[in-house]
Design a protein around this motif. Structure first.
Motif, PDB file in Angstrom:
ATOM      1  N   HIS A 290      49.419   8.557 -47.390  1.00  0.00           N
ATOM      2  CA  HIS A 290      49.771   7.420 -46.542  1.00  0.00           C
ATOM      3  C   HIS A 290      49.903   6.193 -47.442  1.00  0.00           C
ATOM      4  CE1 HIS A 290      47.475   9.420 -42.951  1.00  0.00           C
ATOM      5  NE2 HIS A 290      48.400  10.213 -43.478  1.00  0.00           N
TER       6      HIS A 290
ATOM      7  N   LYS B 298      52.797   1.892 -42.138  1.00  0.00           N
ATOM      8  CA  LYS B 298      52.205   3.009 -42.890  1.00  0.00           C
ATOM      9  C   LYS B 298      53.225   4.143 -42.944  1.00  0.00           C
ATOM     10  CE  LYS B 298      48.951   5.524 -40.990  1.00  0.00           C
ATOM     11  NZ  LYS B 298      47.627   6.028 -40.563  1.00  0.00           N
TER      12      LYS B 298
ATOM     13  N   VAL C 135      53.899   7.968 -43.774  1.00  0.00           N
ATOM     14  CA  VAL C 135      53.121   9.205 -43.821  1.00  0.00           C
ATOM     15  C   VAL C 135      54.008  10.291 -44.437  1.00  0.00           C
ATOM     16  CG1 VAL C 135      51.878  10.942 -42.485  1.00  0.00           C
ATOM     17  CG2 VAL C 135      51.760   8.522 -41.812  1.00  0.00           C
TER      18      VAL C 135
END
Length: 192
Positions: free
Chosen positions: A76, A102, A104
């Protein structure tokens, strides 16, 4: 001569509009910039901000351990809108209008000269949060507890798959409730 002056004035006007639009993409966190930057529409629907990798600041990254103990299963990488880090360091709070993104990734783990290494592989999607100190979108189930919250699959950064922040997003943040729902200990740039 008047035509040339009018063209120059028109070009200057278009340049000013372009500069203001670009500035809206990366200006310091402020709630009025949400709409200008295309992060939040009038109904409170979020999207992944265009150009965040170039204009936002990197907060830090997380490695999620593989279930079998070998390397990581996810990485992340977290970004903050410009001005967020400086404001947090000054006040100890995320400023109204701050945007956190964020990324991922599925991790790829391999043997390298330094040992077993995990790195970012395929992008799975984004988690976007927008700080909201005054409850601007109270009727929208993706807003509450001081934030707008949304998950976006990698295939569509404009359309969230989240329907209710309490059910879809907040449960992962409960341990960080005391720090405004954000795991600030994992972000070295926030340390004063």
């Amino acid at each position: 001569m008047r035509i040339i002056s009018a063209l120059n004035l028109g070009l200057a006007g278009l340049s000013a509009i372009a500069v203001v639009s670009a500035y809206g993409q990366i200006s310091p966190a402020a709630s009025d910039d949400w709409t200008k930057a295309g992060v939040v529409d009038a109904s409170g629907n979020l999207r992944v901000p265009a150009g965040y990798r170039a204009g936002y600041q990197t907060l830090g990254s997380w490695a999620v351990a593989a279930d079998d103990g070998q390397g990581s299963k996810e990485l992340h990488v977290v970004y903050a809108s410009p001005g967020t880090i400086a404001s947090y360091r000054e006040t100890g709070r995320f400023p109204d209008g701050a945007v956190l993104v964020k990324e991922v990734f599925e991790a790829t783990t391999e043997q390298m000269t330094t040992g077993k290494v995990s790195r970012a592989g395929t992008l799975k999607g984004w988690f976007v949060m927008v700080k909201d100190d005054i409850g601007r979108h109270a009727g929208n189930k993706l807003w509450g507890d001081g934030w707008g919250w949304s998950w976006f699959d990698a295939a569509n950064p404009s359309k969230t798959t989240s329907t209710d922040y309490k059910a879809d997003c907040q449960s992962c943040h409960v341990p960080a409730q005391a720090s405004d729902w954000i795991y600030v200990a994992g972000y070295p740039p926030l340390k004063r």
